[in-house]
Structures are given as structure tokens and as C-alpha cells.
Scaffold this motif. Structure first.
Motif, mmCIF file in Angstrom:
data_model
loop_
_atom_site.group_PDB
_atom_site.id
_atom_site.type_symbol
_atom_site.label_atom_id
_atom_site.label_comp_id
_atom_site.label_asym_id
_atom_site.label_seq_id
_atom_site.Cartn_x
_atom_site.Cartn_y
_atom_site.Cartn_z
ATOM 1 N N SER A 78 0.821 -1.203 0.000
ATOM 2 C CA SER A 78 0.000 0.000 0.000
ATOM 3 C C SER A 78 0.863 1.265 0.000
ATOM 4 O O SER A 78 0.600 2.207 -0.759
ATOM 5 C CB SER A 78 -0.925 -0.015 1.220
ATOM 6 N N ILE A 79 1.906 1.261 0.813
ATOM 7 C CA ILE A 79 2.812 2.414 0.853
ATOM 8 C C ILE A 79 3.518 2.575 -0.494
ATOM 9 O O ILE A 79 3.614 3.684 -1.031
ATOM 10 C CB ILE A 79 3.832 2.269 1.997
ATOM 11 N N GLY A 80 3.994 1.477 -1.057
ATOM 12 C CA GLY A 80 4.653 1.529 -2.367
ATOM 13 C C GLY A 80 3.740 2.090 -3.440
ATOM 14 O O GLY A 80 4.147 2.943 -4.244
ATOM 15 N N HIS A 81 2.487 1.649 -3.449
ATOM 16 C CA HIS A 81 1.538 2.139 -4.455
ATOM 17 C C HIS A 81 1.168 3.604 -4.216
ATOM 18 O O HIS A 81 0.981 4.350 -5.179
ATOM 19 C CB HIS A 81 0.298 1.247 -4.505
ATOM 20 N N ASP A 82 1.094 4.010 -2.948
ATOM 21 C CA ASP A 82 0.841 5.427 -2.669
ATOM 22 C C ASP A 82 1.986 6.297 -3.195
ATOM 23 O O ASP A 82 1.757 7.365 -3.766
ATOM 24 C CB ASP A 82 0.667 5.663 -1.172
ATOM 25 N N LEU A 83 3.219 5.830 -2.993
ATOM 26 C CA LEU A 83 4.381 6.574 -3.490
ATOM 27 C C LEU A 83 4.354 6.670 -5.012
ATOM 28 O O LEU A 83 4.625 7.724 -5.583
ATOM 29 C CB LEU A 83 5.682 5.922 -3.011
ATOM 30 N N LEU A 84 4.020 5.556 -5.666
ATOM 31 C CA LEU A 84 3.935 5.566 -7.134
ATOM 32 C C LEU A 84 2.827 6.511 -7.597
ATOM 33 O O LEU A 84 3.034 7.302 -8.524
ATOM 34 C CB LEU A 84 3.705 4.151 -7.667
ATOM 35 N N SER A 85 1.681 6.442 -6.956
ATOM 36 C CA SER A 85 0.557 7.313 -7.346
ATOM 37 C C SER A 85 0.927 8.786 -7.230
ATOM 38 O O SER A 85 0.485 9.609 -8.041
ATOM 39 C CB SER A 85 -0.671 7.016 -6.480
ATOM 40 N N SER A 86 1.754 9.119 -6.240
ATOM 41 C CA SER A 86 2.151 10.518 -6.072
ATOM 42 C C SER A 86 3.094 10.988 -7.183
ATOM 43 O O SER A 86 3.273 12.182 -7.369
ATOM 44 C CB SER A 86 2.801 10.735 -4.704
ATOM 45 N N ALA A 87 3.688 10.046 -7.914
ATOM 46 C CA ALA A 87 4.607 10.396 -9.007
ATOM 47 C C ALA A 87 3.908 10.438 -10.367
ATOM 48 O O ALA A 87 4.488 10.901 -11.347
ATOM 49 C CB ALA A 87 5.757 9.393 -9.060
#
Length: 121
Positions: A78-87
Motif C-alpha cells: 500500500s505504501i509503495g503504491h501510494d508513493l507511485l501514485s504521487s509520481a
């Protein structure tokens, strides 16, 4: 005999990617690989870092830290996908993606590989 400071993995793509679904699928594969390493090492950490290398070789990273160690794959993902979504949207396609767990608590059972030792004269 130093203790490990992070666990992670990255993937270089044969063709640059930029589409949201392709990025998410690539991240899911990296999450699976990295989480297996985390479980094998019995590691717990508090910081997840996403690394993106664009097709012009510029590297950017985004990180998020939690107050308590991340102990479940679902939370790590979930954290990894949140970071990707922010990019997203990306300014240009990427050729490499990586994900790392750091700020590890205690010692993992997988120490760093021994470094090259040189005899000094």
C-alpha cells in the motif's frame, strides 16, 4: 560484520514504461520479490523508498516512514503504491523501478555480504 541497513530490489525494463497500469503491475512484481527477501531476513523496517529512473537516466525517489515497523506485505504494498501514485503522471517514461525497506529495527538474520578485503603493505 555490519547489520543490514535496508532490503530492496529493482527492475530495469526492456522497453520504457509510462502507462499507469504497466507501472502498477511492475511495482506489484517488485513488491513480491522484495517482500520475500524481507520475510527471509525476518526484517522489520519503518521507511519505504520508491526509486524511478527515467529514460534520460535522471533518478528520482520518494519515501514514506511510519512510526511503527511495517510487518505486513499488504501495508508495504500500500505504501509503495501510494508513493507511485504521487509520481503519476510521469514527466517521461521510466526505464527502472526499485522499492526498498529501510530504517530497519534490530538485526536481520541476513547480514551484509562481506566486502572485498585488501591487504595493505
Amino acid at each position: 560484520d555490519r547489520s543490514r541497513k535496508s532490503l530492496g530490489g529493482e527492475r530495469t525494463f526492456g522497453a520504457d514504461i509510462s502507462q499507469r497500469e504497466d507501472l502498477r503491475e511492475a511495482l506489484d512484481r517488485i513488491i513480491d520479490i522484495v517482500w520475500d527477501r524481507i520475510e527471509t531476513a525476518e526484517a522489520k523496517g519503518r521507511t519505504v523508498t520508491l526509486k524511478l529512473k527515467y529514460n534520460d537516466f535522471q533518478i528520482v525517489s520518494r519515501a514514506a516512514s511510519r512510526p511503527a515497523p511495517i510487518s505486513a506485505k499488504q501495508e508495504f504494498a500500500s505504501i509503495g503504491h501510494d508513493l507511485l501514485s504521487s509520481a503519476i503522471p510521469l514527466p517521461r517514461p521510466i526505464r527502472l523501478m526499485g522499492l526498498t525497506l529501510s530504517n530497519l529495527d534490530g538485526k536481520s538474520s541476513a547480514p551484509d555480504e562481506p566486502g572485498l578485503q585488501l591487504d595493505l603493505f
